[in-house]
Design a protein around this motif. Sequence first.
Motif: not given
Length: 395
Positions: A210-212, A377-383, A385-386
Amino acid sequence: MQRKISKPSLLLLIVLVGFPQMSETMYTPSLPDIARHLGASNNVIQLTLSVYFLGFAIGVFCWGRLSDSIGRRPAMLWGILVYGLGSFGCYLANSADWLMACRCIQAFGASTGSVVTQTMLRESYDAAKRHALFAQISAALAFTPALGPLIGGWIDQALGFKAVFFVLVLISIVLLSYAWNALPETRVTIPANIRISSVAKRLLTDSRIWAYGCLIGAANGVLFSYYAEAPFIFIEYFHMNPGVYGFFGIFVALSSIGGAMLSKKWTSRRGPQSMILTGSFIAALGALCLLCLTLSGMQASAGTLTGMVICTFILLLGIGMSLPNCLSLALTRYGDVLGTAGAIFGLGYYLIISLITSGMSLLHNGSLATMPLYFLGLTAAMVLISRWLAKTATA
């Protein structure tokens, strides 16, 4: 049944995995012209990109599954043929609805270039070689979305947007001929009947999958939302003609190429998980800088344009560092059902890409700040999750 594996060339892999991206972006300089010609709103015409990813998601599942039963090579050849038929339908389209339907068919066929190529790459090379090849292919792929607008912009300016779709038909013919003559079969064994439900259950209960999937979907969603919104920013707000806009995209693509090359250089020393986190953080920083610039009240000047290019460069540099490592790591635990797992996984993350690009279409309002706010918003979520992935990898 087992036989010695035959490895496809790197050039062939790049061509096959790259043509879907070129098909996605080649007509983007024509979006304002298409909207005027078909009498549709900018928001509706932008949805032709979202529909593309919807068809792509369905195709990824179908071709991935089919490649397990009939082989990688036949699945690739049939997919390219369907892609060509869809491209011809786009050429004939005289309404927004017709264009969207044909874009969906085009994407359904083109998706074989993504899922089958990735499956061939994963089963043809060991982990160390695969990480390097994914980075090399990602570097090359960073150029194909930019090459699309460059070619499409000048074709549109010289011959009109219909000619862009006709060129895509010609590309499908060349691709089919190239693959027919050069593509080997990489499936080592003919698998037993694999139950989709059992593979789906494994994937759905795997939190790392799910994370990937979210990371890959968000990274590509940012990239293709940019290509959906950028023509209206640069052509309508900064008054570029389609040809100049297409050439301008080359400079932006250098960021993704640089990110992929940095990933290739540093992954062996720092590890792929660290590169995913670093790339996500750099992407978020670029989105924040872009938002601050657009909120500063600057007018449509050369300074604003230069600042937007620099901020976008930082944003896509981070995407280029993260994405190849996500793709390489995602299915390492699913070697026994790689084709089916890749099909289901691809279906999931392409649906995410479709939703994200749809969001950009719905939010489009002519403001320069809309795109960077969405990207932040999208890249903050990426941070986030990673960071979670990095912690679970060391736990």
